[in-house]
Motif scaffolding. Structure first.
Motif, PDB file in Angstrom:
ATOM      1  N   HIS A 128     -21.813  12.946  60.249  1.00  0.00           N
ATOM      2  CA  HIS A 128     -22.865  12.248  61.002  1.00  0.00           C
ATOM      3  C   HIS A 128     -23.796  13.215  61.742  1.00  0.00           C
TER       4      HIS A 128
ATOM      5  N   VAL B   6     -27.229  11.639  62.237  1.00  0.00           N
ATOM      6  CA  VAL B   6     -27.262  10.300  62.846  1.00  0.00           C
ATOM      7  C   VAL B   6     -27.215  10.502  64.356  1.00  0.00           C
TER       8      VAL B   6
ATOM      9  N   ARG C 148     -23.990   8.730  66.521  1.00  0.00           N
ATOM     10  CA  ARG C 148     -22.598   8.833  66.061  1.00  0.00           C
ATOM     11  C   ARG C 148     -22.211  10.286  65.901  1.00  0.00           C
TER      12      ARG C 148
END
Length: 93
Positions: free
Chosen positions: A45, A48, A51
């Motif tokens: 991740h 992202v 996250r």
């Protein structure tokens, strides 16, 4: 010899960008590496922004000692109000 692996996914609700996420994840990772006898890395991740997935690994001659060390890491990470652990996995080799 026992190898303990702790995989932890967490949500960073306060992160509104990758820069804010990196600020949190770098701070936590640096503090874990200084405080505990574990290898610690972000493994998923990375792109992202709310996250993170970390893995902590320790090696010991005793399973209870390895478990105590990894549990202490988990408790330490759980103490950060900006992080909400969502998935935790344990593995013993």
């Amino acid at each position: 010899m026992i190898i303990g692996v702790l995989s932890l996914e967490a949500v960073i609700y306060e992160a509104g960008s990758l820069k804010e996420k990196r600020s949190v994840t770098k701070s936590v990772a640096d503090r874990v590496r200084r405080k505990f006898n574990v290898s610690f890395a972000e493994v998923d991740h990375q792109e992202v922004w709310q996250r993170v997935k970390w893995v902590a690994v320790t090696v010991s001659g005793d399973k209870q000692a390895a478990e105590r060390e990894l549990q202490a890491v988990l408790s330490f990470i759980d103490s950060f109000p900006s992080l909400d652990p969502s998935r935790i996995e344990w593995e013993w080799l």
